[in-house]
Design a protein around this motif. Structure first.
Motif, PDB file in Angstrom:
ATOM      1  N   UNK A  74       3.080 -13.373   8.920  1.00 54.90           N
ATOM      2  CA  UNK A  74       4.110 -12.473   8.383  1.00 54.90           C
ATOM      3  C   UNK A  74       3.470 -11.271   7.705  1.00 54.90           C
ATOM      4  N   UNK A  75       4.051 -10.092   7.851  1.00 55.60           N
ATOM      5  CA  UNK A  75       3.463  -8.895   7.238  1.00 55.60           C
ATOM      6  C   UNK A  75       3.529  -8.959   5.719  1.00 55.60           C
ATOM      7  N   UNK A  76       2.634  -8.220   5.087  1.00 60.21           N
ATOM      8  CA  UNK A  76       2.632  -8.129   3.633  1.00 60.21           C
ATOM      9  C   UNK A  76       3.809  -7.256   3.208  1.00 60.21           C
ATOM     10  N   UNK A  77       4.613  -7.754   2.296  1.00 61.99           N
ATOM     11  CA  UNK A  77       5.756  -6.973   1.837  1.00 61.99           C
ATOM     12  C   UNK A  77       5.286  -5.754   1.053  1.00 61.99           C
ATOM     13  N   UNK A  78       6.014  -4.664   1.205  1.00 61.22           N
ATOM     14  CA  UNK A  78       5.613  -3.411   0.574  1.00 61.22           C
ATOM     15  C   UNK A  78       5.563  -3.531  -0.941  1.00 61.22           C
ATOM     16  N   UNK A  79       6.375  -4.410  -1.498  1.00 56.25           N
ATOM     17  CA  UNK A  79       6.419  -4.570  -2.960  1.00 56.25           C
ATOM     18  C   UNK A  79       5.324  -5.485  -3.490  1.00 56.25           C
ATOM     19  N   UNK A  80       4.559  -6.101  -2.601  1.00 56.23           N
ATOM     20  CA  UNK A  80       3.480  -6.991  -3.040  1.00 56.23           C
ATOM     21  C   UNK A  80       2.393  -6.176  -3.729  1.00 56.23           C
ATOM     22  N   UNK A  81       1.993  -6.550  -4.941  1.00 56.76           N
ATOM     23  CA  UNK A  81       0.961  -5.776  -5.649  1.00 56.76           C
ATOM     24  C   UNK A  81      -0.366  -5.795  -4.903  1.00 56.76           C
ATOM     25  N   UNK A  82      -1.156  -4.764  -5.120  1.00 54.23           N
ATOM     26  CA  UNK A  82      -2.492  -4.726  -4.542  1.00 54.23           C
ATOM     27  C   UNK A  82      -3.339  -5.847  -5.130  1.00 54.23           C
ATOM     28  N   UNK A  83      -4.163  -6.506  -4.319  1.00 53.99           N
ATOM     29  CA  UNK A  83      -5.020  -7.576  -4.842  1.00 53.99           C
ATOM     30  C   UNK A  83      -6.248  -7.060  -5.583  1.00 53.99           C
ATOM     31  N   UNK A  84      -6.451  -5.747  -5.582  1.00 54.28           N
ATOM     32  CA  UNK A  84      -7.659  -5.182  -6.190  1.00 54.28           C
ATOM     33  C   UNK A  84      -7.555  -5.235  -7.713  1.00 54.28           C
ATOM     34  N   UNK A  85      -8.491  -5.944  -8.336  1.00 53.62           N
ATOM     35  CA  UNK A  85      -8.559  -6.041  -9.792  1.00 53.62           C
ATOM     36  C   UNK A  85      -9.472  -4.967 -10.351  1.00 53.62           C
ATOM     37  N   UNK A  86     -10.644  -4.819  -9.746  1.00 54.21           N
ATOM     38  CA  UNK A  86     -11.618  -3.803 -10.170  1.00 54.21           C
ATOM     39  C   UNK A  86     -12.332  -3.238  -8.960  1.00 54.21           C
ATOM     40  N   UNK A  87     -12.697  -1.971  -9.043  1.00 56.69           N
ATOM     41  CA  UNK A  87     -13.585  -1.341  -8.072  1.00 56.69           C
ATOM     42  C   UNK A  87     -14.722  -0.691  -8.834  1.00 56.69           C
ATOM     43  N   UNK A  88     -15.940  -0.967  -8.417  1.00 54.34           N
ATOM     44  CA  UNK A  88     -17.125  -0.399  -9.060  1.00 54.34           C
ATOM     45  C   UNK A  88     -17.947   0.294  -7.985  1.00 54.34           C
ATOM     46  N   UNK A  89     -18.304   1.541  -8.201  1.00 48.85           N
ATOM     47  CA  UNK A  89     -19.083   2.286  -7.225  1.00 48.85           C
ATOM     48  C   UNK A  89     -20.335   2.863  -7.871  1.00 48.85           C
TER      49      UNK A  89
END
Length: 203
Positions: free
Chosen positions: A59-74
Protein backbone atom coordinates in the motif's frame (compact mmCIF):
# COMPACT_ATOMS: atom_id res chain seq x y z
CA UNK A 1 21.15 26.66 -11.48
CA UNK A 2 22.08 26.55 -7.81
CA UNK A 3 23.88 23.38 -6.83
CA UNK A 4 21.98 21.15 -4.41
CA UNK A 5 23.52 20.39 -1.04
CA UNK A 6 24.26 16.78 -0.18
CA UNK A 7 21.52 16.98 2.46
CA UNK A 8 19.00 18.05 -0.16
CA UNK A 9 20.08 15.23 -2.47
CA UNK A 10 19.53 12.61 0.24
CA UNK A 11 16.23 14.18 1.34
CA UNK A 12 14.90 14.20 -2.23
CA UNK A 13 16.06 10.61 -2.70
CA UNK A 14 14.04 9.53 0.33
CA UNK A 15 10.94 11.38 -0.83
CA UNK A 16 10.95 10.59 -4.54
CA UNK A 17 12.51 7.12 -4.65
CA UNK A 18 11.67 5.56 -1.26
CA UNK A 19 8.44 7.27 -0.21
CA UNK A 20 6.85 7.88 -3.63
CA UNK A 21 8.49 4.77 -5.12
CA UNK A 22 9.57 6.39 -8.37
CA UNK A 23 12.07 3.82 -9.54
CA UNK A 24 12.52 5.75 -12.78
CA UNK A 25 14.25 8.50 -10.75
CA UNK A 26 16.95 6.29 -9.21
CA UNK A 27 19.47 7.41 -11.82
CA UNK A 28 18.85 11.04 -10.77
CA UNK A 29 20.17 10.34 -7.27
CA UNK A 30 22.33 7.22 -7.39
CA UNK A 31 25.69 6.54 -9.05
CA UNK A 32 25.81 3.78 -11.65
CA UNK A 33 28.50 1.97 -9.63
CA UNK A 34 26.70 2.41 -6.30
CA UNK A 35 28.52 0.44 -3.57
CA UNK A 36 26.17 -1.23 -1.11
CA UNK A 37 27.09 -2.23 2.46
CA UNK A 38 23.57 -2.93 3.74
CA UNK A 39 23.33 -6.71 4.22
CA UNK A 40 19.95 -6.89 2.48
CA UNK A 41 20.79 -4.80 -0.58
CA UNK A 42 22.59 -5.48 -3.85
CA UNK A 43 25.29 -3.39 -5.46
CA UNK A 44 24.48 -0.86 -8.15
CA UNK A 45 21.30 0.87 -9.20
CA UNK A 46 19.72 -2.47 -10.02
CA UNK A 47 19.61 -3.43 -6.36
CA UNK A 48 17.68 -0.27 -5.51
CA UNK A 49 15.41 -0.77 -8.51
CA UNK A 50 14.46 -4.22 -7.21
CA UNK A 51 13.78 -2.77 -3.75
CA UNK A 52 11.49 -0.03 -5.08
CA UNK A 53 9.64 -2.43 -7.36
CA UNK A 54 8.95 -4.57 -4.28
CA UNK A 55 7.68 -1.51 -2.37
CA UNK A 56 5.27 -0.75 -5.22
CA UNK A 57 3.42 -3.97 -4.38
CA UNK A 58 2.62 -2.62 -0.91
CA UNK A 59 0.00 0.00 0.00
CA UNK A 60 1.28 3.51 -0.78
CA UNK A 61 2.47 5.80 1.98
CA UNK A 62 -0.30 8.20 2.91
CA UNK A 63 0.48 11.84 2.23
CA UNK A 64 -0.25 12.73 5.86
CA UNK A 65 2.28 10.20 7.19
CA UNK A 66 5.13 12.10 8.89
CA UNK A 67 8.62 11.86 7.47
CA UNK A 68 10.69 9.14 9.19
CA UNK A 69 13.75 11.40 9.21
CA UNK A 70 14.76 12.29 12.78
CA UNK A 71 18.15 13.87 12.05
CA UNK A 72 20.32 14.60 9.04
CA UNK A 73 24.03 15.29 9.48
CA UNK A 74 26.25 16.34 6.59
CA UNK A 75 30.00 16.82 6.46
CA UNK A 76 32.11 16.95 3.31
CA UNK A 77 30.97 14.07 1.06
CA UNK A 78 29.03 12.23 3.76
CA UNK A 79 25.42 12.41 4.95
CA UNK A 80 24.09 10.53 7.97
CA UNK A 81 20.35 9.94 8.18
CA UNK A 82 18.66 8.88 11.41
CA UNK A 83 15.28 7.30 10.66
CA UNK A 84 12.38 6.07 12.79
CA UNK A 85 10.32 3.77 10.60
CA UNK A 86 7.03 1.93 10.93
CA UNK A 87 6.93 -0.65 8.14
CA UNK A 88 4.82 -3.78 7.65
CA UNK A 89 3.74 -3.77 11.28
CA UNK A 90 7.25 -3.31 12.63
CA UNK A 91 8.97 -0.41 14.36
CA UNK A 92 12.52 -0.09 13.06
CA UNK A 93 15.30 2.32 13.94
CA UNK A 94 17.79 2.96 11.16
CA UNK A 95 20.92 5.04 10.89
CA UNK A 96 22.29 5.29 7.36
CA UNK A 97 25.44 6.78 5.90
CA UNK A 98 25.73 7.96 2.31
CA UNK A 99 28.87 9.00 0.48
CA UNK A 100 27.87 11.50 -2.18
CA UNK A 101 30.06 12.01 -5.23
CA UNK A 102 29.37 14.58 -7.96
CA UNK A 103 25.78 14.99 -6.80
CA UNK A 104 24.97 11.26 -6.69
CA UNK A 105 24.95 8.72 -3.87
CA UNK A 106 28.01 6.56 -4.53
CA UNK A 107 28.19 4.39 -1.41
CA UNK A 108 25.79 3.38 1.37
CA UNK A 109 26.03 1.86 4.85
CA UNK A 110 23.26 1.22 7.35
CA UNK A 111 22.53 -0.32 10.73
CA UNK A 112 18.96 -1.34 11.60
CA UNK A 113 17.35 -2.50 14.81
CA UNK A 114 13.90 -3.20 16.16
CA UNK A 115 13.73 -1.49 19.58
CA UNK A 116 12.88 -3.77 22.48
CA UNK A 117 12.40 -1.13 25.17
CA UNK A 118 15.07 -2.84 27.26
CA UNK A 119 18.66 -1.85 27.97
CA UNK A 120 18.27 1.51 26.27
CA UNK A 121 20.85 4.19 27.16
CA UNK A 122 19.31 6.93 29.28
CA UNK A 123 20.72 10.45 29.48
CA UNK A 124 20.47 12.06 32.89
CA UNK A 125 20.53 15.79 33.60
CA UNK A 126 24.30 15.76 34.02
CA UNK A 127 24.81 14.48 30.51
CA UNK A 128 26.05 11.07 31.59
CA UNK A 129 24.89 7.76 30.14
CA UNK A 130 23.83 4.96 32.45
CA UNK A 131 25.70 1.69 32.90
CA UNK A 132 24.29 0.31 29.64
CA UNK A 133 26.24 2.83 27.60
CA UNK A 134 29.40 4.88 27.86
CA UNK A 135 29.68 6.62 31.21
CA UNK A 136 31.66 9.77 30.57
CA UNK A 137 30.98 12.29 27.82
CA UNK A 138 34.57 13.57 27.86
CA UNK A 139 35.66 9.98 27.27
CA UNK A 140 33.42 9.83 24.21
CA UNK A 141 34.92 13.02 22.82
CA UNK A 142 38.48 11.79 23.31
CA UNK A 143 37.73 8.26 22.13
CA UNK A 144 36.15 9.09 18.81
CA UNK A 145 37.80 12.13 17.32
CA UNK A 146 39.68 14.39 19.76
CA UNK A 147 37.07 17.04 19.06
CA UNK A 148 38.18 20.56 20.01
CA UNK A 149 35.51 22.57 18.24
CA UNK A 150 32.26 21.18 19.62
CA UNK A 151 29.66 23.93 19.34
CA UNK A 152 26.20 24.41 20.81
CA UNK A 153 23.71 21.78 19.54
CA UNK A 154 26.39 20.01 17.52
CA UNK A 155 25.48 16.52 16.26
CA UNK A 156 28.17 13.86 16.12
CA UNK A 157 27.72 10.53 14.33
CA UNK A 158 29.91 7.51 14.98
CA UNK A 159 29.99 4.35 12.87
CA UNK A 160 31.91 1.56 14.57
CA UNK A 161 32.54 -2.17 14.71
CA UNK A 162 32.43 -4.11 17.99
CA UNK A 163 34.01 -7.56 18.18
CA UNK A 164 33.05 -9.83 21.05
CA UNK A 165 33.31 -13.59 21.45
CA UNK A 166 34.23 -14.01 17.81
CA UNK A 167 31.18 -12.09 16.59
CA UNK A 168 31.10 -8.73 14.87
CA UNK A 169 28.44 -6.11 15.61
CA UNK A 170 27.83 -2.94 13.62
CA UNK A 171 27.14 0.14 15.74
CA UNK A 172 25.88 3.60 14.87
CA UNK A 173 25.66 6.34 17.49
CA UNK A 174 24.41 9.91 17.25
CA UNK A 175 25.33 12.29 20.06
CA UNK A 176 23.84 15.73 20.50
CA UNK A 177 26.28 18.05 22.25
CA UNK A 178 25.89 21.35 24.05
CA UNK A 179 28.82 23.08 25.72
CA UNK A 180 30.88 19.88 25.50
CA UNK A 181 28.16 17.91 27.27
CA UNK A 182 26.06 15.10 25.81
CA UNK A 183 22.41 16.12 25.95
CA UNK A 184 20.96 13.39 23.74
CA UNK A 185 22.07 9.98 22.47
CA UNK A 186 20.59 7.66 19.87
CA UNK A 187 22.07 4.37 18.78
CA UNK A 188 21.37 1.23 16.80
CA UNK A 189 23.27 -2.04 16.74
CA UNK A 190 23.11 -5.03 14.42
CA UNK A 191 24.96 -8.33 14.43
CA UNK A 192 26.88 -8.65 11.17
CA UNK A 193 25.34 -11.57 9.26
CA UNK A 194 27.53 -14.30 7.85
CA UNK A 195 25.92 -14.02 4.42
CA UNK A 196 25.06 -10.82 2.55
CA UNK A 197 23.81 -9.95 -0.91
CA UNK A 198 27.23 -8.54 -1.82
CA UNK A 199 30.91 -8.96 -0.91
CA UNK A 200 31.51 -5.46 0.51
CA UNK A 201 30.94 -6.12 4.22
CA UNK A 202 29.13 -3.68 6.53
CA UNK A 203 32.12 -1.35 7.09
Amino acid sequence: MEQKSNKNIVTEFYRNVVRLRKSEMIADYVHENYIQHSPMGKDGREGLFEMVEFLKKLPPVEETTPSPIVNLIAEDDYVVAHLDIHFMGKHIRVIELFRVQHGLAAEHWDVTEEPTGKNEPVINIKGLINEVGLRDNEYIIDLYSKIDDVIIHHLIAVHAELKQAGKSTALFDIFKMKDRQITEHHYVKQVVPEKMMHNNGMF
